[in-house]
Design a protein around this motif. Structure first.
Motif, mmCIF file in Angstrom:
data_model
loop_
_atom_site.group_PDB
_atom_site.id
_atom_site.type_symbol
_atom_site.label_atom_id
_atom_site.label_comp_id
_atom_site.label_asym_id
_atom_site.label_seq_id
_atom_site.Cartn_x
_atom_site.Cartn_y
_atom_site.Cartn_z
ATOM 1 N N PHE A 148 0.863 -1.182 0.000
ATOM 2 C CA PHE A 148 0.000 0.000 0.000
ATOM 3 C C PHE A 148 0.898 1.231 0.000
ATOM 4 C CE2 PHE A 148 -2.897 3.136 1.857
ATOM 5 C CZ PHE A 148 -4.142 2.790 1.320
ATOM 6 N N VAL A 149 0.752 2.082 -1.002
ATOM 7 C CA VAL A 149 1.602 3.272 -1.146
ATOM 8 C C VAL A 149 0.730 4.519 -1.117
ATOM 9 C CG1 VAL A 149 3.324 4.464 -2.554
ATOM 10 C CG2 VAL A 149 3.219 1.952 -2.582
ATOM 11 N N THR A 150 0.893 5.358 -0.102
ATOM 12 C CA THR A 150 0.223 6.657 -0.125
ATOM 13 C C THR A 150 1.098 7.629 -0.916
ATOM 14 O OG1 THR A 150 1.223 7.586 1.885
ATOM 15 C CG2 THR A 150 -0.745 6.197 2.163
ATOM 16 N N TRP B 166 7.953 6.603 -9.129
ATOM 17 C CA TRP B 166 9.136 5.765 -9.328
ATOM 18 C C TRP B 166 9.048 4.488 -8.475
ATOM 19 C CZ3 TRP B 166 13.088 5.662 -12.712
ATOM 20 C CH2 TRP B 166 13.356 6.808 -13.471
ATOM 21 N N LEU B 167 8.603 4.615 -7.220
ATOM 22 C CA LEU B 167 8.479 3.444 -6.362
ATOM 23 C C LEU B 167 7.438 2.469 -6.908
ATOM 24 C CD1 LEU B 167 9.235 1.938 -3.754
ATOM 25 C CD2 LEU B 167 7.411 3.230 -2.598
ATOM 26 N N SER B 168 6.328 2.991 -7.419
ATOM 27 C CA SER B 168 5.276 2.136 -7.968
ATOM 28 C C SER B 168 5.793 1.340 -9.171
ATOM 29 C CB SER B 168 4.066 2.976 -8.363
ATOM 30 O OG SER B 168 3.481 3.585 -7.226
ATOM 31 N N ILE B 169 6.552 2.003 -10.034
ATOM 32 C CA ILE B 169 7.147 1.314 -11.187
ATOM 33 C C ILE B 169 8.080 0.200 -10.714
ATOM 34 C CG2 ILE B 169 8.673 1.576 -13.189
ATOM 35 C CD1 ILE B 169 7.644 4.497 -13.383
ATOM 36 N N TRP B 170 8.922 0.505 -9.743
ATOM 37 C CA TRP B 170 9.895 -0.474 -9.253
ATOM 38 C C TRP B 170 9.202 -1.647 -8.573
ATOM 39 C CZ3 TRP B 170 15.013 1.529 -6.636
ATOM 40 C CH2 TRP B 170 16.005 0.538 -6.763
ATOM 41 N N LEU B 171 8.198 -1.370 -7.734
ATOM 42 C CA LEU B 171 7.475 -2.448 -7.067
ATOM 43 C C LEU B 171 6.780 -3.360 -8.075
ATOM 44 C CD1 LEU B 171 5.950 -0.473 -4.064
ATOM 45 C CD2 LEU B 171 7.537 -2.405 -3.880
ATOM 46 N N HIS B 172 6.184 -2.757 -9.104
ATOM 47 C CA HIS B 172 5.539 -3.570 -10.145
ATOM 48 C C HIS B 172 6.570 -4.454 -10.830
ATOM 49 C CE1 HIS B 172 4.148 -4.306 -14.321
ATOM 50 N NE2 HIS B 172 3.012 -4.572 -13.709
ATOM 51 N N THR C 224 -1.284 -1.238 -4.333
ATOM 52 C CA THR C 224 -2.453 -0.363 -4.220
ATOM 53 C C THR C 224 -1.959 1.025 -3.876
ATOM 54 O OG1 THR C 224 -3.953 -2.121 -3.491
ATOM 55 C CG2 THR C 224 -4.571 0.135 -2.947
ATOM 56 N N GLY C 225 -2.330 2.000 -4.675
ATOM 57 C CA GLY C 225 -1.951 3.382 -4.418
ATOM 58 C C GLY C 225 -3.124 4.172 -3.872
ATOM 59 N N PHE C 226 -2.829 5.124 -2.988
ATOM 60 C CA PHE C 226 -3.860 5.982 -2.384
ATOM 61 C C PHE C 226 -3.323 7.405 -2.384
ATOM 62 C CE2 PHE C 226 -6.002 8.140 1.088
ATOM 63 C CZ PHE C 226 -7.314 7.682 1.011
ATOM 64 N N SER C 227 -3.996 8.296 -3.102
ATOM 65 C CA SER C 227 -3.464 9.650 -3.234
ATOM 66 C C SER C 227 -4.522 10.592 -3.782
ATOM 67 C CB SER C 227 -2.253 9.651 -4.175
ATOM 68 O OG SER C 227 -1.683 10.942 -4.279
ATOM 69 N N LEU C 228 -4.303 11.876 -3.570
ATOM 70 C CA LEU C 228 -5.038 12.902 -4.296
ATOM 71 C C LEU C 228 -4.656 12.839 -5.773
ATOM 72 C CD1 LEU C 228 -4.539 15.884 -1.810
ATOM 73 C CD2 LEU C 228 -6.689 14.650 -2.236
ATOM 74 N N PRO C 229 -5.395 13.514 -6.656
ATOM 75 C CA PRO C 229 -4.966 13.573 -8.058
ATOM 76 C C PRO C 229 -3.562 14.166 -8.157
ATOM 77 C CG PRO C 229 -7.207 14.394 -7.832
ATOM 78 C CD PRO C 229 -6.673 14.223 -6.434
ATOM 79 N N GLU D 190 -2.420 2.366 -14.922
ATOM 80 C CA GLU D 190 -2.706 1.126 -15.644
ATOM 81 C C GLU D 190 -1.694 0.026 -15.313
ATOM 82 O OE1 GLU D 190 -2.861 2.011 -19.811
ATOM 83 O OE2 GLU D 190 -4.054 3.842 -19.506
ATOM 84 N N LEU D 191 -0.582 0.421 -14.715
ATOM 85 C CA LEU D 191 0.499 -0.521 -14.426
ATOM 86 C C LEU D 191 0.252 -1.261 -13.111
ATOM 87 C CD1 LEU D 191 3.388 -1.231 -15.625
ATOM 88 C CD2 LEU D 191 4.275 0.371 -13.913
ATOM 89 N N ILE D 192 -0.178 -0.532 -12.084
ATOM 90 C CA ILE D 192 -0.324 -1.127 -10.759
ATOM 91 C C ILE D 192 -1.693 -1.779 -10.617
ATOM 92 C CG2 ILE D 192 1.315 0.505 -9.762
ATOM 93 C CD1 ILE D 192 -1.030 2.056 -8.602
#
Length: 364
Positions: free
Chosen positions: A18-20, A29-35, A42-47, A62-64
């Motif tokens: 879970f990444v805020t 960058w972290l989301s790309i690496w984790l994928h 799962t990402g949680f964030s404002l736009p 579309e990646l995560i």
């Protein structure tokens, strides 16, 4: 499989993460690496807070596995998202990350950075699946003495401006939760303090590299507020590698690693703002208008800031892989690729591969 680089793909494969703040610069960058490592993200964030943004340019949504629009200042929404995701590991990156903006809106800065941290920790301790939390703060959480040596993890916390101070508060909140609640549970939480990260895809306002790249792309001179200011510059992949290594140790080895950690560059890579600008201008492919110095700035910013990373090097076996020249080269490569309309997700993935290869050769 990534061998000998200290980033263990076999550990991350299938882990629920879970990444805020997943659509920010570091979060993307972290989301790309984790994928890439095989994690279920799962990402949680404002736009995204900028246009353009790495998150949208790289189509990371579309990646995560899941991208949730949400606000960490709204506890019920955050708690519900975490309960649904059932993560093993949490990276808390969502923040108001800008010093100058914190002067303009201190209330929102404290709400996001302090109460957002409270909400994250409270949501995590009510979620039975969570085993490890990495709370991302900043090198600016230390009480800045303008020392000519690096701050260590046990140095006094402080912060002159609302941003820096709110991150010191987030450190104290994390410590209180660790001692009051999490030490009696199966959740282990650490805080991480990085230097001034640079790299492709950062479009934030009032940051040196984004401001410089916007000036180059628009062919307008960049205005430097504090050309003599000294900062610990590092490519974004440097601290992220430390966060990944630390999360694994928290998950597997527990309480000993539940503390604060610095992830900064080598001493020789601590340089002035003016040095960074001149290096990048000298390598830019095309005309550039140079820079101007504006000394009317009234908002206080630290002049000298360095980190001592001896603990991470000794106890996590983490170390910087790219020197400042290579970090600047990779940053410039990304923005020039953007200027040419190239596939930026593929470039990010290529740079991660290059970083992993440097780690392998460095450990061989």
């Amino acid at each position: 499989m990534i061998n000998d680089s200290n980033i263990d793909a076999s550990f991350w494969s299938g882990k629920r993460v879970f990444v805020t703040g997943h659509n920010g610069f570091k979060g993307s960058w972290l989301s790309i690496w984790l994928h890439r490592l095989g994690a279920k993200v799962t990402g949680f964030s404002l736009p995204p807070s900028t246009t353009p943004s790495l998150y949208e340019l790289g189509k990371i949504g579309e990646l995560i596995d899941q991208s949730i629009l949400g606000d960490i200042t709204k506890y019920d929404d955050l708690c519900e998202a975490m309960q649904q995701a059932k993560p093993d590991i949490v990276f808390h990156m969502a923040a108001q990350p800008l010093v100058r903006k914190s002067y303009d809106d201190p209330i929102a800065t404290y709400q996001t950075n302090v109460m957002g941290t409270v909400h994250l920790l409270e949501a995590a301790r009510s979620c039975e699946s969570v085993r490890a939390i990495v709370n991302v703060t900043t090198d600016k959480c230390y009480e800045n003495q303008e020392w000519y040596w690096g701050y260590r993890e046990n140095d006094r916390l402080g912060g002159y401006d609302p941003y820096s101070n709110s991150k010191a508060c987030a450190e104290l909140v994390t410590s209180a939760y660790r001692q009051s609640f999490l030490s009696h549970s199966s959740i282990h939480v650490a805080t991480v303090r990085a230097g001034n990260v640079i790299g492709g895809g950062d479009w934030s306002e009032d940051r040196l590299i984004p401001d410089l790249m916007r000036s180059l792309l628009s062919k307008q001179a960049i205005i430097l507020r504090n050309p003599e200011a000294v900062r610990p510059w590092q490519h974004v992949l440097e601290p992220l590698s430390g966060y990944l290594m630390l999360a694994k140790r928290l998950y597997e080895d527990g309480a000993y690693f539940a503390q604060g950690w610095n992830f900064g560059p080598r001493t020789e890579d601590v340089q002035t703002v003016q040095y960074i600008v001149e290096q990048l201008l000298s390598q830019w492919q095309g005309e550039h208008p140079g820079y101007e110095v504006e000394r009317q700035e009234k908002k206080h910013e630290a002049k000298l800031l360095m980190l001592d990373c001896s603990k991470a090097i000794s106890e996590l076996e983490w170390k910087p892989q790219w020197g400042l020249k290579q970090a600047l080269d990779m940053t410039l490569e990304w923005f020039q690729a953007y200027n040419r309309g190239e596939n930026l997700l593929q470039l990010c993935q290529k740079q991660i591969t290059q970083y992993e290869s440097a780690a392998v050769s460095g450990n061989s």
